[in-house]
Design an enzyme around this catalytic site. Structure first.
Site, short mmCIF file in Angstrom:
data_model
loop_
_atom_site.label_atom_id
_atom_site.label_comp_id
_atom_site.label_asym_id
_atom_site.label_seq_id
_atom_site.Cartn_x
_atom_site.Cartn_y
_atom_site.Cartn_z
N ASN A 1 10.86 19.15 1.90
CA ASN A 1 9.54 18.63 1.57
C ASN A 1 9.64 17.22 1.03
OD1 ASN A 1 9.18 18.75 -1.65
ND2 ASN A 1 10.42 20.49 -0.98
N CYS A 33 -17.22 17.45 9.10
CA CYS A 33 -18.28 17.87 10.01
C CYS A 33 -17.71 18.56 11.24
CB CYS A 33 -19.16 16.69 10.41
SG CYS A 33 -18.26 15.34 11.19
#
Length: 629
Positions: free
Chosen positions: A113, A168
């Site tokens: 990571n 959206c």
């Protein structure tokens, strides 16, 4: 044959390995067989069943045990005369200080990571210890060497940001299966099983006759008069039926798009799957698939089967894991969570005319998984050891960054390149000031700490100062009065702090554990684009030179170095480097061949294991571009 000088350097060295996963197992074996006598390993993870197909030091009987300890014990069985010290711990723990790192001649990373990589990079810089970085993603991989003041550090080039999608698109107009996965994982799963008070676009009120006229009732609250099955059916009708109808009411949205189809429980025949005996998999994980007799994770379920899994997973969460409700976040290693997200994403995909996917595919997308190739891990581990030996011999002129990817013109599978010099604009190793655009009258100190200092700058124990005034500090040695003062500061907007932060303010940020500091110049800005700048802040100054094309950089996967493989591009110092300048791998420098093949890149960086790590979308696109030439 190794020379006497090499053997002496190897035997007299003290090596720190960080990470004992896919790369780490191969690396520890190779170090031991190469003659290294004193090896230390740090890894915080325990062994999982999914590790066993490539992390060859582990067996099924080891599941649940420390990776570092089991790897140590396994290697000592065939190299009992060497010293291996294991730490089942997080490399970010205070015990692994700069002084601890100074004990070693070289640090070898097999991490998974970005956050941990940045932390190790800073400790190595502070300690003046060479770092060899690495990473793999399927058939791709890379290894690089970082020497303080001589080569670029891990953070000399910004890493590509995890891919995001407009809200959206996720909530209203999905066109890809990944949009449905993000919706199911970050909206629906989070709303049902995470913080109940969070607001998101699923909170459109229902018209089922139960909501009050002022729409004050939260649809996701389970009513006193309904059981889990009734609750599940009501949620299903709301998110897959009613919410779709609400979206369809905006006719302008669908003028140039295919309209979605509302799906209600009554429209889906779910009675064809029968309850089986038991709801546990063989490995003991709670499972809706086991409960329903669905055995193959690579099968693509029908709409009816997905609906049945949706209801069964919801029931198992509420009946068998009630204490988890309200605190859960999606985890790709949580079988039941993966099943629920897969089913929900597929139902939504069916509504929008998007092809359905198997649980195996959905888990890969949701968890950003690129499946591991053991051969790549082994090749990368070998390259790490080669570079480590060069470091120990002080052979600084012959270090190479090596990339495992196919070179179509030369038929090469390993591509070495000279390391880059430090980037003069790097805020980590060159201490270049940063700039932050922020609304100082609206943003709180807490926002600055969480979104910039911890998330963007990777600091763990920050100290924030304006001149001689301490605005915030973290530490175990703080008295109660100071903790109260700093906690109160967190809730104040920047311009109202005891020493006000306004346009032109220069803040000093320091992490004592990392022995790292930087400065940030504050610039007041009134408005931000919520879609493009969701943090409400914009950090700049830490960028690659303008001569570089972002799409030609090898980014933030296992390695750190941003070697430019495109013809005629420039490195961070302005020096031209062409593909023809990259030396061919030869047997004398230990390079070998890696497998090659096509890879589907994940959407963002994940922090599970190196098999789930990606180098960057840029590397894959570059490979494809070169193949087409």
């Amino acid at each position: 044959m190794a020379s006497d000088q090499q053997l002496s350097a190897i035997k007299n060295s003290k090596v720190l390995m960080v990470g004992a996963g896919g790369i780490g197992c191969e690396l520890l074996k190779t170090l031991a067989l190469s003659g290294f006598q004193d090896i230390h390993i740090i890894d915080m993870d325990t062994i999982e069943v999914s590790n066993l197909n490539r992390q060859f030091l582990f067996r099924r009987s080891h599941v649940g045990q420390s990776k570092a300890k089991v790897a140590r014990d396994a290697v000592l069985k065939f190299r009992p005369s060497i010293s291996i010290t294991s730490y089942h711990a997080n490399v970010k723990d205070p015990q692994f200080s700069v002084d601890f790192f100074k004990e070693f001649n070289v640090v070898l990373n097999g991490l998974d990571n970005l956050d941990a990589r940045r932390h190790v990079n800073r400790l190595c810089l502070a300690a003046g210890v060479p770092l060899v970085e690495s990473g793999t993603t399927g058939f791709l991989g890379q290894v690089s060497v970082h020497l303080k003041g001589k080569t670029e550090c891990y953070e000399c080039q910004p890493k590509p940001a995890p891919k995001t999608y407009p809200v959206c698109t996720i909530t209203s107009t999905p066109s890809k299966f990944v949009h449905c996965i993000v919706w199911a994982k970050d909206l629906l799963f989070a709303k049902l099983f995470g913080d109940k008070n969070q607001e998101n676009d699923l909170n459109v009120r229902s018209n089922d006759g139960h909501s009050s006229s002022d729409h004050s009732e939260d649809v996701f609250e389970q009513r006193e008069d309904e059981d889990v099955e009734q609750y599940g059916r009501r949620i299903y009708d709301h998110v897959f039926g009613y919410n779709i109808e609400v979206a369809l009411s905006n006719e302008e949205t669908w003028k140039n798009r295919n309209k979605p189809r509302p799906i209600y429980v009554k429209d889906v025949p779910t009675g064809n799957l029968t309850q089986q005996n038991g709801n546990m998999r063989e490995d003991g994980d709670l499972s809706a698939m086991a409960s329903l007799g669905l055995k193959n994770p690579q099968d693509v379920w029908s709409l009816a089967e997905n609906s049945k899994v949706f209801f069964e997973a919801l029931k198992l969460f509420f009946v068998n894991r009630p204490k988890d409700i309200g605190n859960l976040t999606f985890d790709k290693d949580d079988q039941l969570a993966v099943e629920f997200v897969t089913a929900a994403a597929n139902i939504r995909a069916s509504s929008f005319g998007i092809p359905l996917h198997s649980l195996f595919e959905a888990k890969g997308i949701a968890g950003n998984i690129v499946h591991a190739v053991a051969t790549t891990n082994a090749v990368v581990a070998g390259l790490i050891v080669i570079e480590a030996i060069k470091v120990l011999q002080k052979d600084n002129d012959n270090h190479r960054m090596t990339y495992c990817l196919e070179h179509p013109a030369r038929k090469m599978l390993l591509m070495p390149a000279e390391p880059f010099e430090p980037n003069k604009s790097c805020y980590v190793c060159s201490e270049t000031p940063l700039s932050l655009e922020v609304n100082t009258c609206r943003s709180k100190l807490r926002d600055f700490v969480e979104k910039i200092v911890k998330s963007k700058l990777g600091m763990n124990f920050p100290l924030i100062m304006h001149g001689s005034q301490i605005l915030y500090e973290v530490g175990d040695d703080l008295d109660a009065d100071m903790v109260a003062i700093y906690s109160a500061n967190l809730e104040k907007v920047l311009s109202e702090l005891p020493s006000p932060v306004t346009s032109g303010t220069m803040l000093s940020i320091e992490d004592l554990q990392q022995e790292f500091s930087c400065t940030i110049n504050i610039k007041h800005r009134e408005e931000f684009d919520e879609e493009k700048e969701p943090d409400g802040m914009l950090l700049s100054g830490w960028t690659q030179p303008s001569t570089l094309n972002k799409n030609e950089l090898v980014g933030n996967g296992g390695s750190t170095s941003n070697a430019l493989l495109a013809e005629g591009t420039e490195n961070a110092t302005g020096k031209k480097r062409k593909l023809s300048d990259i030396s061919k791998p030869t047997t004398s420098d230990g390079s070998g061949l890696a497998e090659s093949g096509n890879q589907n890149q994940p959407e963002s960086l994940d922090d599970d294991d190196d098999d789930d790590l990606f180098i960057s979308d840029d590397l894959e696109s570059l490979t494809k571009k070169k193949r087409s030439q």
